[in-house]
Design a protein around this motif. Structure first.
Motif, PDB file in Angstrom:
ATOM      1  N   ARG A 448       0.844  -1.204   0.000  1.00 45.19           N
ATOM      2  CA  ARG A 448       0.000   0.000   0.000  1.00 45.19           C
ATOM      3  C   ARG A 448       0.876   1.250   0.000  1.00 45.19           C
ATOM      4  NH1 ARG A 448      -3.969   0.144   4.736  1.00 45.19           N
ATOM      5  NH2 ARG A 448      -2.004   0.276   5.885  1.00 45.19           N
ATOM      6  N   ALA A 450       0.354   5.619   0.488  1.00 43.75           N
ATOM      7  CA  ALA A 450      -0.530   6.762   0.723  1.00 43.75           C
ATOM      8  C   ALA A 450      -0.532   7.691  -0.486  1.00 43.75           C
ATOM      9  CB  ALA A 450      -0.085   7.521   1.975  1.00 43.75           C
ATOM     10  N   TRP A 466      -3.893   7.004  -1.879  1.00 39.61           N
ATOM     11  CA  TRP A 466      -4.576   5.882  -1.229  1.00 39.61           C
ATOM     12  C   TRP A 466      -4.609   4.623  -2.128  1.00 39.61           C
ATOM     13  CZ3 TRP A 466      -3.931   8.061   3.002  1.00 39.61           C
ATOM     14  CH2 TRP A 466      -4.301   9.368   3.252  1.00 39.61           C
ATOM     15  N   SER A 468      -3.930   0.703  -2.807  1.00 41.88           N
ATOM     16  CA  SER A 468      -3.871  -0.611  -2.142  1.00 41.88           C
ATOM     17  C   SER A 468      -3.810  -1.695  -3.220  1.00 41.88           C
ATOM     18  CB  SER A 468      -5.100  -0.831  -1.253  1.00 41.88           C
ATOM     19  OG  SER A 468      -5.195   0.141  -0.236  1.00 41.88           O
ATOM     20  N   LYS A 508      -9.699   6.033   0.442  1.00 37.33           N
ATOM     21  CA  LYS A 508      -9.080   6.209   1.762  1.00 37.33           C
ATOM     22  C   LYS A 508      -9.702   5.254   2.770  1.00 37.33           C
ATOM     23  CE  LYS A 508      -7.729   9.740   5.127  1.00 37.33           C
ATOM     24  NZ  LYS A 508      -8.018   8.914   6.315  1.00 37.33           N
ATOM     25  N   TRP A 509     -11.017   5.027   2.677  1.00 38.64           N
ATOM     26  CA  TRP A 509     -11.650   4.078   3.606  1.00 38.64           C
ATOM     27  C   TRP A 509     -11.016   2.687   3.437  1.00 38.64           C
ATOM     28  CZ3 TRP A 509     -13.887  -0.513   4.351  1.00 38.64           C
ATOM     29  CH2 TRP A 509     -14.682  -0.703   5.492  1.00 38.64           C
ATOM     30  N   ASP A 512      -7.549   2.755   5.006  1.00 34.58           N
ATOM     31  CA  ASP A 512      -7.564   2.813   6.469  1.00 34.58           C
ATOM     32  C   ASP A 512      -8.074   1.526   7.118  1.00 34.58           C
ATOM     33  OD1 ASP A 512      -6.596   5.378   6.409  1.00 34.58           O
ATOM     34  OD2 ASP A 512      -8.565   6.327   6.594  1.00 34.58           O
ATOM     35  N   ASN A 513      -8.948   0.789   6.436  1.00 36.55           N
ATOM     36  CA  ASN A 513      -9.642  -0.328   7.074  1.00 36.55           C
ATOM     37  C   ASN A 513      -9.281  -1.713   6.525  1.00 36.55           C
ATOM     38  OD1 ASN A 513     -11.871   0.984   8.935  1.00 36.55           O
ATOM     39  ND2 ASN A 513     -11.816   2.186   7.031  1.00 36.55           N
TER      40      ASN A 513
END
Length: 532
Positions: A448, A450, A466, A468, A508-509, A512-513
């Motif tokens: 990942r 950012a 973001w 992934s 971004k979700w 982050d998750n």
């Protein structure tokens, strides 16, 4: 109570210091032969006399037993010591090799080969010093080492017997044509020398062709061959030979050479394949095989037959086979649900492979080349079965582990906790043509960023946020330039190069998750137009 028996002993006359003593007429007296004495001094005293008589025998037996134990222990100790060393009684080049390991033997063999020289003289010409290789001798040093290490293996007793002596020669093969060329080139003028017809590999034609020879002056090879044979038997010395000459017709005819060239071309018509496992193999290209062709030539008989350089083959295989076929064992990592069912294999297991016994493989290669049977050759190898590691993921229970379901048909991505849906996002997947479609299958997020500058054939996208990745270059990321494609769900007209385009807050979700290791399932059919 029994009455005690009284024994009357005769008085013993003890001579005085000055009295003469005469014993010549008297016999020695064994007191214990008299039963009455035995009764006075007791049976124990009599038995002591018997034990004293046999004491030497017991000591001798014990010494023999101790010696046997030492010999047996020494035998087994010697057998263990010489297991990976040269046996007693084995010599090479006039030097005892007893107790030397393979590395020491290898160095000695190499040095002896290097020190083996022949000083060649000829009337009217300067002398020349030649090595074995110059004179057409191909020494297989590894086989020589193997012969020395394995000498006297008939039995343990024979192997450890220092009085049974064995002298090991070089493992070598001579080539008369190479010797003739060397001597001719050094001592005979080019215009008068004989030249045998020969075969050469033409890289442009990718084939062997024949070079026609001619008659003329040729060196007499017998004295040189005799000196070379002596050095092969006992290397590390310098011999001296006077070279003489004779006039001969063409040593090898064009017809003979043409036949061998045809056989050689048949051998290089296809690549030689060596296989370690069902999946891994190494192809040896034709030019390499051609470099191994070394015809066996008898100039005196005018014959030539197809043969190969075994030392060159062994050297090539020992260097190249491990590079091509060795591999490290990779542990398989499986993901199972709470019922024990395999959901996915995150890491594919790979058996470890280490090829071995290059000499045996070289023998197979030479056998195949000589026979013309170019079937795949199986190499010997140690195989280490891969291990398995299992990770249990709670994808099949409510409020379980996080995973992402990507539906290409309706262009959505839904995040789940086990069987519980958490969030659904609009997406735009890869274009369904030119190889840009998003792959279907089960994957796992593995890296990942950012923020990242993304590059590919024909495009550069700086500062993409973001990101992934879950399948090589495919991953979730922000696509600020493609809001229209995301809004309408139309990858056919607005699709990516394979990634899942998302609005920034949604990407971004995911970032982050959904940590590294999160499962991603991609399925469905790409729609021909917008779905929203």
């Amino acid at each position: 109570m029994e009455e005690a028996e009284t024994v009357i002993m005769q008085p013993i006359q003890v001579p005085l210091a000055d009295d003469p003593v005469e014993y010549q007429d008297e016999e020695p007296v064994d007191l214990f032969e008299d039963e009455s004495v035995s009764r006075v001094f007791g049976e124990a005293t009599a038995r002591t006399s018997w034990f004293g008589t046999h004491k030497a025998i017991w000591i001798t037996l014990l010494l023999f037993l101790l010696l046997a134990v030492v010999l047996v222990g020494g035998f087994f100790g010697a057998r263990q010591y010489f297991q990976d060393r040269v046996a007693p009684g084995v010599s090479f080049a006039g030097q005892s090799m007893m107790g030397k390991d393979a590395d020491q033997v290898r160095k000695i063999v190499a040095q002896k080969v290097q020190d083996s020289k022949v000083e060649l003289t000829s009337q009217g010409k300067p002398s020349v010093t030649a090595g074995l290789e110059d004179l057409g001798v191909s020494v297989n040093q590894e086989r020589t080492v193997k012969e020395l290490m394995g000498s006297k293996r008939e039995s343990d007793f024979e192997r450890l017997n220092p009085f049974r002596r064995v002298s090991v020669p070089l493992v070598a093969k001579d080539n008369e044509l190479t010797m003739d060329r060397f001597l001719t080139g050094r001592f005979i003028d080019e215009g008068s020398r004989s030249v045998p017809s020969s075969i050469v590999f033409d890289e442009g034609l990718h084939a062997f062709t024949v070079q026609e020879g001619r008659g003329g002056k040729a060196p007499k090879l017998e004295p040189v061959e005799k000196a070379v044979s002596s050095l092969v038997q006992e290397p590390g010395r310098e011999a001296r030979v006077a070279v003489s000459y004779q006039d001969i017709p063409m040593p090898i005819t064009v017809e003979v050479a043409s036949k061998v060239a045809g056989e050689a071309n048949q051998r290089i018509a296809q690549d030689l394949v060596i296989q370690a496992t069902d999946n891994d193999s190494m192809r040896i290209p034709a030019p390499t095989v051609a470099s191994w062709v070394k015809p066996d030539t008898d100039l005196r008989r005018g014959t030539m037959s197809l043969d190969f350089d075994q030392a060159a083959i062994s050297s090539y295989l020992s260097q190249e086979l491990p590079k091509a076929l060795d591999r490290e064992m990779v542990t398989a990592v499986n993901v199972k649900n709470t019922k024990g069912e395999v959901v996915a294999e995150t890491t594919k297991g790979v058996d470890g492979v280490k090829v071995k016994d290059f000499e045996a493989t070289a023998d197979q290669v030479i056998k195949a080349l000589k026979s013309g049977n170019m079937d795949t050759i199986k190499v010997q190898a140690d195989v280490t079965p891969h291990k398995e590691q299992t990770r249990v993921a709670r994808y099949d229970v409510p409020d379980g582990d996080t995973w992402i379901d990507v539906n290409l048909s309706n262009q959505t991505a839904t995040a789940y906790h086990g069987t519980t849906p958490v969030q659904t996002f609009f997406i735009c997947s890869g274009k369904p043509f030119d190889g840009d479609g998003s792959d279907t299958g089960t994957f796992f997020i593995n890296v990942r960023y950012a923020i990242q500058t993304m590059r590919g054939p024909g495009y550069v996208s700086p500062d993409v946020r973001w990101v992934s990745y879950y399948n090589g270059s495919e991953g979730f990321h922000t696509a600020a330039w493609n809001h229209g494609g995301i809004a309408t769900g139309d990858p056919t007209h607005y699709g990516s190069h394979g990634c899942i385009n998302m609005y920034e807050q949604d990407a971004k979700w995911i970032f982050d998750n959904a940590p590294v290791g999160t499962m991603v399932r991609v399925w469905g059919e790409v729609p021909p137009g917008p779905v929203r």
